[in-house]
Design a protein around this motif. Structure first.
Motif, mmCIF file in Angstrom:
data_model
loop_
_atom_site.group_PDB
_atom_site.id
_atom_site.type_symbol
_atom_site.label_atom_id
_atom_site.label_comp_id
_atom_site.label_asym_id
_atom_site.label_seq_id
_atom_site.Cartn_x
_atom_site.Cartn_y
_atom_site.Cartn_z
ATOM 1 N N SER A 1 13.183 -4.302 -1.970
ATOM 2 C CA SER A 1 12.967 -2.925 -2.438
ATOM 3 C C SER A 1 11.540 -2.426 -2.216
ATOM 4 N N THR A 2 11.077 -2.527 -0.980
ATOM 5 C CA THR A 2 9.721 -2.071 -0.683
ATOM 6 C C THR A 2 9.682 -1.192 0.556
ATOM 7 N N SER A 3 8.848 -0.163 0.496
ATOM 8 C CA SER A 3 8.617 0.700 1.645
ATOM 9 C C SER A 3 7.482 0.168 2.511
ATOM 10 N N ALA A 4 6.796 -0.846 1.993
ATOM 11 C CA ALA A 4 5.602 -1.368 2.633
ATOM 12 C C ALA A 4 5.865 -2.760 3.207
ATOM 13 N N ASN A 5 4.828 -3.583 3.240
ATOM 14 C CA ASN A 5 4.961 -4.981 3.657
ATOM 15 C C ASN A 5 5.585 -5.132 5.051
ATOM 16 N N HIS A 6 5.050 -4.366 6.006
ATOM 17 C CA HIS A 6 5.487 -4.434 7.410
ATOM 18 C C HIS A 6 6.928 -3.961 7.597
ATOM 19 N N HIS A 7 7.374 -3.092 6.719
ATOM 20 C CA HIS A 7 8.763 -2.602 6.755
ATOM 21 C C HIS A 7 9.113 -2.009 8.124
ATOM 22 N N GLY A 8 8.369 -0.976 8.517
ATOM 23 C CA GLY A 8 8.684 -0.304 9.775
ATOM 24 C C GLY A 8 8.455 -1.181 10.991
ATOM 25 N N GLY A 9 7.408 -1.993 10.967
ATOM 26 C CA GLY A 9 7.113 -2.854 12.107
ATOM 27 C C GLY A 9 8.197 -3.883 12.345
ATOM 28 N N TRP A 10 8.719 -4.443 11.266
ATOM 29 C CA TRP A 10 9.816 -5.413 11.375
ATOM 30 C C TRP A 10 11.050 -4.770 11.986
ATOM 31 N N GLU A 11 11.401 -3.589 11.519
ATOM 32 C CA GLU A 11 12.609 -2.939 12.012
ATOM 33 C C GLU A 11 12.492 -2.568 13.487
ATOM 34 N N SER A 12 11.315 -2.114 13.881
ATOM 35 C CA SER A 12 11.096 -1.810 15.293
ATOM 36 C C SER A 12 11.170 -3.079 16.136
ATOM 37 N N TRP A 13 10.627 -4.170 15.610
ATOM 38 C CA TRP A 13 10.685 -5.450 16.320
ATOM 39 C C TRP A 13 12.130 -5.885 16.526
ATOM 40 N N VAL A 14 12.959 -5.738 15.506
ATOM 41 C CA VAL A 14 14.373 -6.110 15.630
ATOM 42 C C VAL A 14 15.036 -5.306 16.738
ATOM 43 N N GLU A 15 14.827 -4.011 16.749
ATOM 44 C CA GLU A 15 15.438 -3.176 17.794
ATOM 45 C C GLU A 15 14.948 -3.590 19.172
ATOM 46 N N THR B 1 0.817 -1.216 0.000
ATOM 47 C CA THR B 1 0.000 0.000 0.000
ATOM 48 C C THR B 1 0.847 1.260 0.000
ATOM 49 N N GLU B 2 1.827 1.323 0.871
ATOM 50 C CA GLU B 2 2.645 2.533 0.967
ATOM 51 C C GLU B 2 3.407 2.792 -0.332
ATOM 52 N N ASP B 3 3.874 1.727 -0.982
ATOM 53 C CA ASP B 3 4.568 1.889 -2.259
ATOM 54 C C ASP B 3 3.652 2.540 -3.290
ATOM 55 N N SER B 4 2.412 2.096 -3.337
ATOM 56 C CA SER B 4 1.454 2.644 -4.300
ATOM 57 C C SER B 4 1.088 4.080 -3.950
ATOM 58 N N LEU B 5 0.945 4.357 -2.652
ATOM 59 C CA LEU B 5 0.629 5.722 -2.230
ATOM 60 C C LEU B 5 1.749 6.687 -2.594
ATOM 61 N N LEU B 6 2.983 6.236 -2.412
ATOM 62 C CA LEU B 6 4.120 7.087 -2.771
ATOM 63 C C LEU B 6 4.092 7.442 -4.247
ATOM 64 N N ALA B 7 3.870 6.439 -5.090
ATOM 65 C CA ALA B 7 3.843 6.683 -6.534
ATOM 66 C C ALA B 7 2.717 7.634 -6.912
ATOM 67 N N THR B 8 1.615 7.576 -6.184
ATOM 68 C CA THR B 8 0.484 8.464 -6.461
ATOM 69 C C THR B 8 0.752 9.878 -5.973
ATOM 70 N N TRP B 9 1.224 9.991 -4.744
ATOM 71 C CA TRP B 9 1.433 11.306 -4.152
ATOM 72 C C TRP B 9 2.618 12.055 -4.759
ATOM 73 N N LEU B 10 3.619 11.300 -5.198
ATOM 74 C CA LEU B 10 4.833 11.939 -5.700
ATOM 75 C C LEU B 10 4.940 11.873 -7.223
ATOM 76 N N VAL B 11 3.841 11.554 -7.889
ATOM 77 C CA VAL B 11 3.872 11.399 -9.335
ATOM 78 C C VAL B 11 4.407 12.668 -10.006
ATOM 79 N N GLY B 12 5.386 12.485 -10.860
ATOM 80 C CA GLY B 12 5.972 13.601 -11.590
ATOM 81 C C GLY B 12 6.996 14.406 -10.826
ATOM 82 N N ASP B 13 7.159 14.150 -9.538
ATOM 83 C CA ASP B 13 8.172 14.885 -8.767
ATOM 84 C C ASP B 13 9.566 14.481 -9.242
ATOM 85 N N HIS B 14 10.487 15.439 -9.245
ATOM 86 C CA HIS B 14 11.825 15.133 -9.746
ATOM 87 C C HIS B 14 12.883 15.416 -8.695
ATOM 88 N N LEU B 15 14.025 14.794 -8.884
ATOM 89 C CA LEU B 15 15.150 14.996 -7.981
ATOM 90 C C LEU B 15 15.690 16.413 -8.162
#
Length: 343
Positions: free
Chosen positions: A245-259, A140-154
């Motif tokens: 290569s995903t920002s989603a799929n329990h990314h943040g929850g996993w990292e917090s669990w590890v810590e 979900t977060e990956d898709s939201l990023l692509a939607t919210w940041l569409v056309g944004d450039h570096l």
């Protein structure tokens, strides 16, 4: 003097106080300090004597030296070196808006991936970095990023790519030439065009092994605890979300669990680290390219850690952590063994 182990970064980057999308900063630091502790416990099979000599020559104890290197690994998530500019507004910012800050605190995170589901990229790298359009398991977060940041450039500096143009002006608010500084630094042995970064939804960011090699090259030019620590942020390659290569799929929850469970689960088990060392090809003394070693770490997390993208069970997370953390420590030991020859 202790000042010999710090470096003035000048215009290369500035530092901010946000956290980013990676192993948590305390975990990054802990992996490094545990690697030094492992070397101290195994001086006969590691290059600990030379590492200790370098620390003592600089006026540090081994513990202080480990802390300084670990702090460098921690600090990479705080780099204020990457800005994206709005497709319509032209406003250039270093962090997401529209409520996504909970999982991507700053855009510097996009240099911290190596997508092992693919081979090759538009830059000529053997394994690509983050590209939102090429995520193998998009959440979900990956898709939201692509939607919210569409056309944004570096951000590529004043007079570069712009937002929408009107007859009286082109909207642009360059804050930092991320393309001309950050991307250029990580463009090792590869090629880039601004067109590779003109739309976030398919922008091809450089992989984290190039980030690590850039900072290791800086370490080789002037050996410091800080630059060595920056290179060791590449333990992100043992974080499965960074090789899937995903920002989603329990990314943040996993990292917090590890810590939260690092000590309770004995993730730095001595025997597990010893076993993990054999999974890597030691760096030859005459070779300064650490990327093959780093990529081996990425292959381990990609091949053995994917379950944490779908499962949040304690058993699954414990099994994966018992693999990737000892391997992250072992990878760090290999880099430190090589670096100890350069102090």
């Amino acid at each position: 003097m202790k000042t010999s182990l710090t470096i003035a970064l000048g215009s290369a980057l500035t530092l901010a106080s946000a956290t980013s999308q990676a192993f948590t900063q305390p975990t990054h630091k802990r992996i490094v300090t545990d690697a030094v502790a492992y070397m101290q416990a195994h001086p006969d099979s590691t290059n600990f004597a030379k590492l200790k000599a370098a620390a003592n020559a600089a006026g540090y104890s081994v513990a202080q030296f480990a802390d300084a290197i670990g702090q460098g690994a921690y600090d990479v998530d705080d780099f204020s070196d990457t800005y994206l500019c709005g497709a319509v507004t032209g406003d250039c910012v270093q962090a997401p808006v529209f409520g996504v800050g909970s999982f991507v605190a700053t855009y510097t995170a996009w240099w911290h991936f190596q997508n092992h589901s693919r081979s090759g990229d538009v830059h000529g790298n053997d394994i690509p970095g983050y590209n939102n359009s090429q995520i193998p398991v998009k959440g979900t977060e990956d898709s939201l990023l692509a939607t919210w940041l569409v056309g944004d450039h570096l951000d590529d500096g004043n007079g570069g790519m712009t937002g929408w143009c009107f007859w009286w002006s082109c909207a642009e608010d360059s804050e930092y030439n991320s393309y001309g500084i950050t991307e250029r630094n990580y463009r090792l042995d590869s090629y880039s065009s601004k067109s590779h970064y003109d739309d976030f939804e398919d922008a091809a960011f450089q992989p984290i092994d190039n980030l690590g090699q850039y900072w290791y090259n800086e370490f080789l030019k002037r050996p410091t605890a800080q630059t060595l620590g920056f290179a060791l942020h590449t333990t992100d390659l043992l974080q499965p979300h960074h090789t899937w290569s995903t920002s989603a799929n329990h990314h943040g929850g996993w990292e917090s669990w590890v810590e939260d469970n690092y000590d309770a689960k004995n993730m730095n088990d001595d025997a597990a680290v010893t076993s993990a060392l054999a999974a890597f090809t030691p760096l030859p003394a005459g070779q300064n390219d650490i990327r093959p070693l780093l990529t081996e770490g990425g292959a381990i997390s990609y091949g053995l850690g994917g379950i944490v993208l779908s499962s949040t069970s304690d058993a699954d997370r414990s099994e994966v952590a018992g693999i990737v953390i000892p391997h992250a420590i072992a990878m760090t030991v290999h880099v430190l063994n090589h670096a100890a020859e350069r102090f």
